[in-house]
Scaffold this motif. Structure first.
Motif, PDB file in Angstrom:
ATOM      1  N   ILE A   1       0.829  -1.213   0.000  1.00 32.36           N
ATOM      2  CA  ILE A   1       0.000   0.000   0.000  1.00 32.36           C
ATOM      3  C   ILE A   1       0.864   1.263   0.000  1.00 32.36           C
ATOM      4  O   ILE A   1       0.619   2.200  -0.765  1.00 32.36           O
ATOM      5  CB  ILE A   1      -0.952   0.006   1.216  1.00 32.36           C
ATOM      6  N   SER A   2       1.898   1.271   0.844  1.00 33.04           N
ATOM      7  CA  SER A   2       2.705   2.491   0.990  1.00 33.04           C
ATOM      8  C   SER A   2       3.478   2.823  -0.283  1.00 33.04           C
ATOM      9  O   SER A   2       3.392   3.931  -0.818  1.00 33.04           O
ATOM     10  CB  SER A   2       3.703   2.343   2.132  1.00 33.04           C
ATOM     11  N   TYR A   3       4.233   1.839  -0.782  1.00 31.80           N
ATOM     12  CA  TYR A   3       5.064   2.137  -1.948  1.00 31.80           C
ATOM     13  C   TYR A   3       4.235   2.189  -3.230  1.00 31.80           C
ATOM     14  O   TYR A   3       4.538   2.953  -4.137  1.00 31.80           O
ATOM     15  CB  TYR A   3       6.231   1.152  -2.043  1.00 31.80           C
ATOM     16  N   GLY A   4       3.155   1.384  -3.259  1.00 34.35           N
ATOM     17  CA  GLY A   4       2.236   1.480  -4.397  1.00 34.35           C
ATOM     18  C   GLY A   4       1.579   2.852  -4.416  1.00 34.35           C
ATOM     19  O   GLY A   4       1.461   3.497  -5.455  1.00 34.35           O
ATOM     20  N   GLY A   5       1.157   3.308  -3.219  1.00 33.80           N
ATOM     21  CA  GLY A   5       0.524   4.625  -3.119  1.00 33.80           C
ATOM     22  C   GLY A   5       1.489   5.742  -3.464  1.00 33.80           C
ATOM     23  O   GLY A   5       1.133   6.700  -4.160  1.00 33.80           O
ATOM     24  N   LEU A   6       2.715   5.589  -2.999  1.00 31.36           N
ATOM     25  CA  LEU A   6       3.724   6.616  -3.278  1.00 31.36           C
ATOM     26  C   LEU A   6       4.021   6.678  -4.779  1.00 31.36           C
ATOM     27  O   LEU A   6       4.081   7.765  -5.375  1.00 31.36           O
ATOM     28  CB  LEU A   6       5.003   6.283  -2.493  1.00 31.36           C
ATOM     29  N   TYR A   7       4.159   5.521  -5.380  1.00 32.58           N
ATOM     30  CA  TYR A   7       4.433   5.463  -6.825  1.00 32.58           C
ATOM     31  C   TYR A   7       3.275   6.104  -7.606  1.00 32.58           C
ATOM     32  O   TYR A   7       3.494   6.891  -8.523  1.00 32.58           O
ATOM     33  CB  TYR A   7       4.621   4.001  -7.258  1.00 32.58           C
TER      34      TYR A   7
END
Lengths: 135, 190
Positions: A18-24
């Motif tokens: 969620i975090s890195y997908g959201g950041l990307y």
């Protein structure tokens, strides 16, 4: 101990996605919001990438331990317990850290606010995961 | 010290051109979130460039150097400016040096812009690389010679790592477009 580890690992995997997908996704759709990261304050040669990407797991294991110690204080539906846990973390950890960060580093209020929001969301998600996997 | 030597078709000659102070160097680059344009707005040194062409032989030999202070790069954004200076290792290597080597031919030097290619040695962050540059030469009514040089270079050519942030989610392209505008005035023949 096993429960702490398994809850932490589960939360870590979910937060990683969620975090890195959201950041990307955010960087892709709102690039102007990230222009201020072109700043020597932020590591730029990639030698700490492993530390950056392991944050979700460090965060989850730490909070999993915290949850195990204090989960009895959070009552009600698992979503409510997760929300309360996230807000507790936000107040006792994020607010003071963001305060000193904003006061001492050359960063914008928008940037530090986004970090607060990001950390709060992470803590709430982790809390919900803990409330389900280690009630 | 830059010396630009010229000659007529019959006899070799040496011409020294002084670099005027209103010269600029600009680098244009991009990241996956924005574009940036950084420049050294004003060259403060009065270097000379020598051009030497023995008879009709080509290429024309040049000698001279443009020593640009990396610390003077300005990206109109203090954070980006500091980031570029850090990437270019401004503290360790304070100068970006452009050594002029040759021109494919001697320029006509009139009002019309004349495209000519030439070789330069660019020294950046302690690494030197020979690069072909596309020049445009012209001369105005005041006999000021205008030279515009353009070329694309890569951070990796100079063993520099393009800046990357947040685990590589924000990253600069390896390519940098360099444009330098130099104005000369002829000072001597020999």
């Amino acid at each position: 101990m096993k429960k702490i580890f398994l809850s932490g690992l589960t939360a870590g995997i979910i937060l990683f996605i969620i975090s890195y997908g959201g950041l990307y996704t955010a960087i892709h759709y709102f690039p102007s919001f990230f222009v201020d990261y072109n700043n020597p304050l932020f590591n730029s040669n990639g030698d700490r990438d492993i530390l950056f990407y392991s944050h979700a797991f460090i965060f989850s294991f730490a909070l999993s331990w915290f949850w195990e110690r204090f989960k009895g204080l959070f009552k009600g539906h698992f979503i409510l317990r997760g929300l309360e846990f996230g807000f507790v973390y936000g107040i006792i950890a994020l607010v003071p850290v963001m305060w000193i960060t904003f006061s001492s580093l050359d960063i914008t209020f928008t940037m530090v606010s986004s970090w607060f929001f990001y950390g709060l969301c992470q803590a709430i998600i982790a809390g919900i995961v803990f409330a389900r996997t280690n009630p | 010290m830059v010396v630009f030597v010229s000659a007529t078709d019959k006899a070799p000659a040496l011409i020294k051109w002084i670099i005027l102070k209103d010269c600029t160097v600009r680098v244009n680059g991009s990241t996956n979130i924005n574009k940036f344009s950084c420049s050294i707005p004003e060259y403060q040194r009065s270097d000379t460039l020598t051009c030497y062409r023995p008879g009709n032989e080509v290429p024309v030999v040049l000698s001279g150097r443009l020593a640009l202070p990396v610390i003077s790069f300005d990206c109109n954004n203090s954070m980006m400016t500091n980031d570029l200076r850090k990437t270019l290792k401004a503290k360790e290597f304070p100068s970006l040096n452009i050594y002029f080597i040759s021109l494919e031919k001697y320029p006509e030097l009139n009002h019309a812009q004349e495209p000519i290619t030439g070789l330069v040695n660019i020294e950046l962050a302690g690494i030197s690389k020979k690069i072909e540059v596309n020049y445009r030469f012209s001369m105005d009514e005041q006999k000021i010679i205008h030279l515009v040089g353009t070329q694309t270079i890569r951070f990796s050519d100079f063993l520099l790592v393009p800046p990357r942030k947040l685990g590589g989610m924000i990253r600069a392209d390896d390519r940098l477009d360099v444009i330098f505008r130099i104005n000369f005035k002829r000072i001597a023949d020999s």
